[in-house]
Structures are given as C-alpha cells and as structure tokens.
Design an enzyme around this catalytic site. Structure first.
Site, PDB file in Angstrom:
ATOM      1  N   ASN A 271       0.833  -1.197   0.000  1.00  0.00           N
ATOM      2  CA  ASN A 271       0.000   0.000   0.000  1.00  0.00           C
ATOM      3  C   ASN A 271       0.871   1.251   0.000  1.00  0.00           C
ATOM      4  O   ASN A 271       2.075   1.185   0.253  1.00  0.00           O
ATOM      5  CB  ASN A 271      -0.935   0.000   1.212  1.00  0.00           C
ATOM      6  CG  ASN A 271      -1.954  -1.119   1.128  1.00  0.00           C
ATOM      7  OD1 ASN A 271      -2.498  -1.394   0.065  1.00  0.00           O
ATOM      8  ND2 ASN A 271      -2.196  -1.797   2.233  1.00  0.00           N
ATOM      9  N   CYS A 272       0.229   2.376  -0.249  1.00  0.00           N
ATOM     10  CA  CYS A 272       0.886   3.671  -0.295  1.00  0.00           C
ATOM     11  C   CYS A 272       1.794   3.852   0.922  1.00  0.00           C
ATOM     12  O   CYS A 272       1.366   3.540   2.033  1.00  0.00           O
ATOM     13  CB  CYS A 272      -0.177   4.765  -0.343  1.00  0.00           C
ATOM     14  SG  CYS A 272       0.490   6.421  -0.450  1.00  0.00           S
ATOM     15  N   PRO A 273       2.986   4.314   0.726  1.00  0.00           N
ATOM     16  CA  PRO A 273       3.595   4.839  -0.509  1.00  0.00           C
ATOM     17  C   PRO A 273       4.461   3.821  -1.244  1.00  0.00           C
ATOM     18  O   PRO A 273       5.172   4.185  -2.182  1.00  0.00           O
ATOM     19  CB  PRO A 273       4.477   5.970   0.022  1.00  0.00           C
ATOM     20  CG  PRO A 273       5.020   5.405   1.313  1.00  0.00           C
ATOM     21  CD  PRO A 273       3.846   4.599   1.895  1.00  0.00           C
TER      22      PRO A 273
END
Length: 86
Positions: free
Chosen positions: A17-19
């Site tokens: 997931n981000c980032p």
C-alpha cells in the site's frame, strides 16, 4: 494495452500500500536506461493516482498508460512508465 512500446522490467508490488508502489517504482526506474519501460503491477487502488502524480511531477519519467482489470478475482492495476532521461 498499447503495442508501441516494449516492457524492459516489471515491478510486482501487489499487496503493498501507499507509498510503497511509488517507492518501488522509483527504485526500479532509477536502474533503467533512457527509453526503457517499467511495468508496475499493483493491487492498491490508490496506486492509480499515486503513480500518475509521481510520474507527472518527476523529471525523466513519462506515464504511458494505466489499466485496471480483474485477474483471478483480484483487481490489479498496471502502470507503464518510460524513463526519458538519465
């Protein structure tokens, strides 16, 4: 998918997931030569805007295409990025 470019390297960032999709894409692009194309394969829906934003704000990187599709019951996002300068 377009056929006017060949994929040089693939970064499989599924499950991250981000980032992290952007971090991994940047690391991979940094090792490419100008003209090379990186395919980033992600499962994070936020990667669509994150990769686009990163590519648009980074010199030497061109976003060629983004796609979304179902693969084995899982939504997968594919991003194609070309390194344009050294």
């Amino acid at each position: 998918m377009s056929t006017d470019y060949d994929i040089t390297e693939t970064a499989d960032v599924k499950g991250l997931n981000c980032p992290m999709p952007v971090v991994k894409a940047k690391q991979a692009v940094d090792s490419l030569e100008p003209g090379d194309v990186l395919a980033v394969i992600a499962t994070d829906p936020g990667s669509m805007s994150d990769i686009k934003g990163w590519a648009n704000s980074t010199d030497g990187v061109e976003l060629l295409e983004q796609t979304e599709g179902d693969e084995g019951g899982e939504t997968v996002y594919r991003h194609y990025v070309r390194r344009t300068t050294t």
